[in-house]
Design an enzyme around this catalytic site. Sequence first.
Site, PDB file in Angstrom:
ATOM      1  N   ASP A  13       0.802  -1.229   0.000  1.00  0.00           N
ATOM      2  CA  ASP A  13       0.000   0.000   0.000  1.00  0.00           C
ATOM      3  C   ASP A  13       0.835   1.280   0.000  1.00  0.00           C
ATOM      4  O   ASP A  13       0.409   2.312   0.516  1.00  0.00           O
ATOM      5  CB  ASP A  13      -0.960   0.023   1.213  1.00  0.00           C
ATOM      6  CG  ASP A  13      -1.930  -1.141   1.194  1.00  0.00           C
ATOM      7  OD1 ASP A  13      -2.273  -1.606   0.090  1.00  0.00           O
ATOM      8  OD2 ASP A  13      -2.338  -1.588   2.274  1.00  0.00           O
ATOM      9  N   GLY A  15       1.551   3.039  -2.531  1.00  0.00           N
ATOM     10  CA  GLY A  15       1.142   3.954  -3.598  1.00  0.00           C
ATOM     11  C   GLY A  15       1.698   3.484  -4.947  1.00  0.00           C
ATOM     12  O   GLY A  15       1.939   4.290  -5.838  1.00  0.00           O
ATOM     13  N   LYS A  16       1.845   2.155  -5.098  1.00  0.00           N
ATOM     14  CA  LYS A  16       2.387   1.612  -6.348  1.00  0.00           C
ATOM     15  C   LYS A  16       1.468   1.923  -7.525  1.00  0.00           C
ATOM     16  O   LYS A  16       1.931   2.214  -8.616  1.00  0.00           O
ATOM     17  CB  LYS A  16       2.577   0.085  -6.228  1.00  0.00           C
ATOM     18  CG  LYS A  16       3.587  -0.319  -5.166  1.00  0.00           C
ATOM     19  CD  LYS A  16       3.646  -1.827  -4.982  1.00  0.00           C
ATOM     20  CE  LYS A  16       2.391  -2.432  -4.401  1.00  0.00           C
ATOM     21  NZ  LYS A  16       2.063  -2.000  -3.031  1.00  0.00           N
ATOM     22  N   GLY A  40      -4.528  -4.253  -3.824  1.00  0.00           N
ATOM     23  CA  GLY A  40      -5.511  -3.211  -4.127  1.00  0.00           C
ATOM     24  C   GLY A  40      -4.727  -1.967  -4.491  1.00  0.00           C
ATOM     25  O   GLY A  40      -4.103  -1.359  -3.628  1.00  0.00           O
ATOM     26  N   HIS A  41      -4.694  -1.643  -5.779  1.00  0.00           N
ATOM     27  CA  HIS A  41      -3.915  -0.491  -6.240  1.00  0.00           C
ATOM     28  C   HIS A  41      -4.878   0.613  -6.668  1.00  0.00           C
ATOM     29  O   HIS A  41      -5.605   0.462  -7.641  1.00  0.00           O
ATOM     30  CB  HIS A  41      -2.997  -0.889  -7.397  1.00  0.00           C
ATOM     31  CG  HIS A  41      -1.956  -1.910  -7.007  1.00  0.00           C
ATOM     32  ND1 HIS A  41      -0.991  -2.377  -7.852  1.00  0.00           N
ATOM     33  CD2 HIS A  41      -1.732  -2.527  -5.823  1.00  0.00           C
ATOM     34  CE1 HIS A  41      -0.217  -3.251  -7.211  1.00  0.00           C
ATOM     35  NE2 HIS A  41      -0.666  -3.358  -5.977  1.00  0.00           N
ATOM     36  N   GLN A 206       2.019  -6.080  -3.371  1.00  0.00           N
ATOM     37  CA  GLN A 206       2.521  -6.173  -1.990  1.00  0.00           C
ATOM     38  C   GLN A 206       3.806  -5.338  -1.851  1.00  0.00           C
ATOM     39  O   GLN A 206       3.997  -4.395  -2.608  1.00  0.00           O
ATOM     40  CB  GLN A 206       2.738  -7.622  -1.562  1.00  0.00           C
ATOM     41  CG  GLN A 206       1.453  -8.414  -1.353  1.00  0.00           C
ATOM     42  CD  GLN A 206       0.779  -8.883  -2.627  1.00  0.00           C
ATOM     43  OE1 GLN A 206       1.371  -9.522  -3.456  1.00  0.00           O
ATOM     44  NE2 GLN A 206      -0.497  -8.576  -2.793  1.00  0.00           N
ATOM     45  N   ARG A 285      -9.843  -2.640   6.216  1.00  0.00           N
ATOM     46  CA  ARG A 285      -9.304  -2.659   7.579  1.00  0.00           C
ATOM     47  C   ARG A 285      -8.480  -1.401   7.849  1.00  0.00           C
ATOM     48  O   ARG A 285      -7.765  -0.939   6.957  1.00  0.00           O
ATOM     49  CB  ARG A 285      -8.361  -3.868   7.760  1.00  0.00           C
ATOM     50  CG  ARG A 285      -9.065  -5.191   7.806  1.00  0.00           C
ATOM     51  CD  ARG A 285      -8.075  -6.326   8.017  1.00  0.00           C
ATOM     52  NE  ARG A 285      -7.273  -6.588   6.829  1.00  0.00           N
ATOM     53  CZ  ARG A 285      -6.346  -7.539   6.752  1.00  0.00           C
ATOM     54  NH1 ARG A 285      -6.075  -8.303   7.790  1.00  0.00           N
ATOM     55  NH2 ARG A 285      -5.671  -7.732   5.642  1.00  0.00           N
TER      56      ARG A 285
HETATM   57  P1  GDP Z   1      -0.744   0.403  -3.515  1.00  0.00           P
HETATM   58  O1  GDP Z   1      -1.342  -0.881  -3.069  1.00  0.00           O
HETATM   59  O2  GDP Z   1       0.736   0.453  -3.276  1.00  0.00           O
HETATM   60  O3  GDP Z   1      -1.080   0.756  -4.942  1.00  0.00           O
HETATM   61  O4  GDP Z   1      -1.371   1.542  -2.587  1.00  0.00           O
HETATM   62  P2  GDP Z   1      -2.945   1.682  -2.219  1.00  0.00           P
HETATM   63  O5  GDP Z   1      -3.674   2.160  -3.406  1.00  0.00           O
HETATM   64  O6  GDP Z   1      -3.445   0.471  -1.551  1.00  0.00           O
HETATM   65  O7  GDP Z   1      -2.854   2.786  -1.080  1.00  0.00           O
HETATM   66  C1  GDP Z   1      -2.336   4.060  -1.315  1.00  0.00           C
HETATM   67  C2  GDP Z   1      -3.450   5.089  -1.079  1.00  0.00           C
HETATM   68  O8  GDP Z   1      -2.876   6.365  -0.948  1.00  0.00           O
HETATM   69  C3  GDP Z   1      -4.433   5.200  -2.235  1.00  0.00           C
HETATM   70  O9  GDP Z   1      -5.704   5.507  -1.737  1.00  0.00           O
HETATM   71  C4  GDP Z   1      -3.881   6.362  -3.063  1.00  0.00           C
HETATM   72  O10 GDP Z   1      -4.874   7.056  -3.805  1.00  0.00           O
HETATM   73  C5  GDP Z   1      -3.345   7.240  -1.973  1.00  0.00           C
HETATM   74  N1  GDP Z   1      -2.183   8.057  -2.328  1.00  0.00           N
HETATM   75  C6  GDP Z   1      -1.154   7.754  -3.143  1.00  0.00           C
HETATM   76  N2  GDP Z   1      -0.231   8.725  -3.123  1.00  0.00           N
HETATM   77  C7  GDP Z   1      -0.685   9.678  -2.267  1.00  0.00           C
HETATM   78  C8  GDP Z   1      -0.160  10.921  -1.790  1.00  0.00           C
HETATM   79  O11 GDP Z   1       0.928  11.346  -2.138  1.00  0.00           O
HETATM   80  N3  GDP Z   1      -0.932  11.602  -0.886  1.00  0.00           N
HETATM   81  C9  GDP Z   1      -2.132  11.141  -0.445  1.00  0.00           C
HETATM   82  N4  GDP Z   1      -2.798  11.872   0.427  1.00  0.00           N
HETATM   83  N5  GDP Z   1      -2.652   9.979  -0.877  1.00  0.00           N
HETATM   84  C10 GDP Z   1      -1.929   9.248  -1.757  1.00  0.00           C
HETATM   85  P1  IMO Z   2      -0.904  -4.118  -2.271  1.00  0.00           P
HETATM   86  O1  IMO Z   2      -0.434  -4.679  -3.610  1.00  0.00           O
HETATM   87  C1  IMO Z   2      -0.907  -4.523   2.061  1.00  0.00           C
HETATM   88  C2  IMO Z   2      -0.867  -8.608   3.668  1.00  0.00           C
HETATM   89  C3  IMO Z   2      -2.101  -9.041   4.424  1.00  0.00           C
HETATM   90  C4  IMO Z   2      -1.473 -10.016   5.406  1.00  0.00           C
HETATM   91  C5  IMO Z   2      -0.388 -10.695   4.568  1.00  0.00           C
HETATM   92  C6  IMO Z   2      -0.812 -12.015   3.942  1.00  0.00           C
HETATM   93  O2  IMO Z   2      -2.190  -3.408  -2.320  1.00  0.00           O
HETATM   94  O3  IMO Z   2       0.214  -3.352  -1.648  1.00  0.00           O
HETATM   95  P2  IMO Z   2      -2.420 -12.683   1.936  1.00  0.00           P
HETATM   96  O4  IMO Z   2      -3.876 -12.437   1.706  1.00  0.00           O
HETATM   97  O5  IMO Z   2      -1.537 -12.133   0.868  1.00  0.00           O
HETATM   98  O6  IMO Z   2      -2.106 -14.118   2.223  1.00  0.00           O
HETATM   99  O7  IMO Z   2      -2.074 -11.891   3.296  1.00  0.00           O
HETATM  100  O8  IMO Z   2      -0.073  -9.768   3.528  1.00  0.00           O
HETATM  101  N1  IMO Z   2      -1.127  -8.087   2.295  1.00  0.00           N
HETATM  102  C7  IMO Z   2      -1.084  -6.801   1.971  1.00  0.00           C
HETATM  103  N2  IMO Z   2      -0.914  -5.698   2.733  1.00  0.00           N
HETATM  104  N3  IMO Z   2      -1.036  -4.408   0.733  1.00  0.00           N
HETATM  105  C8  IMO Z   2      -1.176  -5.496  -0.048  1.00  0.00           C
HETATM  106  O9  IMO Z   2      -1.174  -5.452  -1.397  1.00  0.00           O
HETATM  107  C9  IMO Z   2      -1.255  -6.762   0.578  1.00  0.00           C
HETATM  108  N4  IMO Z   2      -1.422  -8.018   0.116  1.00  0.00           N
HETATM  109  C10 IMO Z   2      -1.329  -8.823   1.187  1.00  0.00           C
HETATM  110  O10 IMO Z   2      -2.708  -7.951   5.063  1.00  0.00           O
HETATM  111  O11 IMO Z   2      -0.811  -9.307   6.430  1.00  0.00           O
HETATM  112 MG    MG Z   3      -2.884  -1.553  -1.835  1.00  0.00          MG
END
Ligand code: GDP
Ligand code: IMO
Ligand code: MG
Length: 404
Positions: A13, A15-16, A40-41, A206, A285
């Site tokens: 998470d 911000g990929k 979840g990206h 991840q 969560r």
């Molecule tokens: P990923 O799994 O690495 O793609 O990251 P997620 O999408 O799960 O979580 C990142 C969250 O932060 C998302 O809701 C993005 O829209 C948000 N986000 C990304 N970059 C920034 C930033 O620079 N500032 C803020 N406030 N939100 C950001």
């Molecule tokens: P993105 O790509 C954050 C965490 C789960 C748990 C562990 C194992 O959005 O960054 P799993 O369901 O993979 O067997 O769970 O890994 N986890 C993540 N945490 N971002 C993710 O993906 C994750 N994918 C799995 O919360 O701790």
């Molecule tokens: Mg994510």
Amino acid sequence: MSADLVCGLQWGDEGKGKAVDYISENYDVVARFNGGDNAGHTVVHQGNTYKFHVIPSGVLRGCLGVIGSGVVLNPDSLEEELHQLDGSERIVISKRAHLILPSYKLLDQKLEGLKGSKVGTTGRGIGPAYAFKAFRFGVRVGDLFQTGLEEKLSEARRLVESLNVEWIEPDVKHWKEILAPYVGDDYKVLHEAYLDGQRILFEAAQGFLLDLDFGTYPFVTSSYTFTNGVHAGSGFNAKKLGDIIGVSKAYTTRVGNGAFPSELSGDTADHIREQGAEFGTTTGRPRRVGWLDLVALRYAVRVSGCNKIFLTKVDVLSGLDQVGLVTAYEVDGESVSDWFDFSQGALERVKPVVKWCDGWENALVEGKLHKNLLTFMETVEGTVGAKIQWVSYGPSDHETLCML
Ligand code: GDP
Ligand code: IMO
Ligand code: MG
């Protein structure tokens, strides 16, 4: 010709999705190689919000999206994800990718129940899908279109039932309809694109610290989450990788259980969680939050080979008088800042050593980064040994600065 990688340097998470969307303007192909719909990206692109689980974030900019052999795929979840798009996207799904069968979710729950300390998985059946693959009981995307499918499903059923888990029959006919337009050979597509001079970007799911081998085992996911996964999960020649772009937040978050040396609680944690909307994209969560941990980040940079950092969420720390950076761990009275054993047991014993930086009211002042933020970034670069090439100060695509 270039093939580069975007990977997470923390516990996911980072911000990929945002980074890939921003960078993919300069690429022709974007490929996923690990994980499944546990990822979840989130991408905020031209004012619209998209949530990608297995579809590469670069399809929004017209890139060919490749879902590699190392991905585990739930066709029902893919179908939902496709609804966000307008049908013009081009996607190839590896015939070697393993399917997440419906019973795997039940097995995921059951395994969590058997553990003394739950991993806190996303419950999507990811671990079972990779385990069935390693057991050689997996069913692959290509199997749906070949003779022998019945036998493969019967084998999987026998193993599921031997574990006292209910067998749920997959709707194979529907899955074939969903997947038929996309099935192909990831290796061939990527190899030919490369020879043709196309630019390829790999999008990891991840993060480094969730890697099956190099993460905080056993509180990890079941795949290879950085450079190590590219070759294994797509067949693309790893020697041809150029930039390894590591994404890191200006602080740290973690969903699920496991050690977290820089974790915060109380008002500062609440401030960061609220400002950063730190609630999981896939599960909703609340994410655990803490200061940026430079000991862990340096480890991730070194092992992944990261040479450029995409730093996100600097805006979230705005308004704090002081911002912490963990520069060392105190272990049994000694300070450790270099190589460290990132296993769960070792991390449980550390106390973070925090260096304080002056905070910033706003990340940007008249279009330029606040001087205190620049000082913070210099400490990060100097400690971890990679350059911060991009700074993200908001979720939208335009809220990004490319550093000279
Ligand atoms: P990923 O799994 O690495 O793609 O990251 P997620 O999408 O799960 O979580 C990142 C969250 O932060 C998302 O809701 C993005 O829209 C948000 N986000 C990304 N970059 C920034 C930033 O620079 N500032 C803020 N406030 N939100 C950001
Ligand atoms: P993105 O790509 C954050 C965490 C789960 C748990 C562990 C194992 O959005 O960054 P799993 O369901 O993979 O067997 O769970 O890994 N986890 C993540 N945490 N971002 C993710 O993906 C994750 N994918 C799995 O919360 O701790
Ligand atoms: Mg994510």
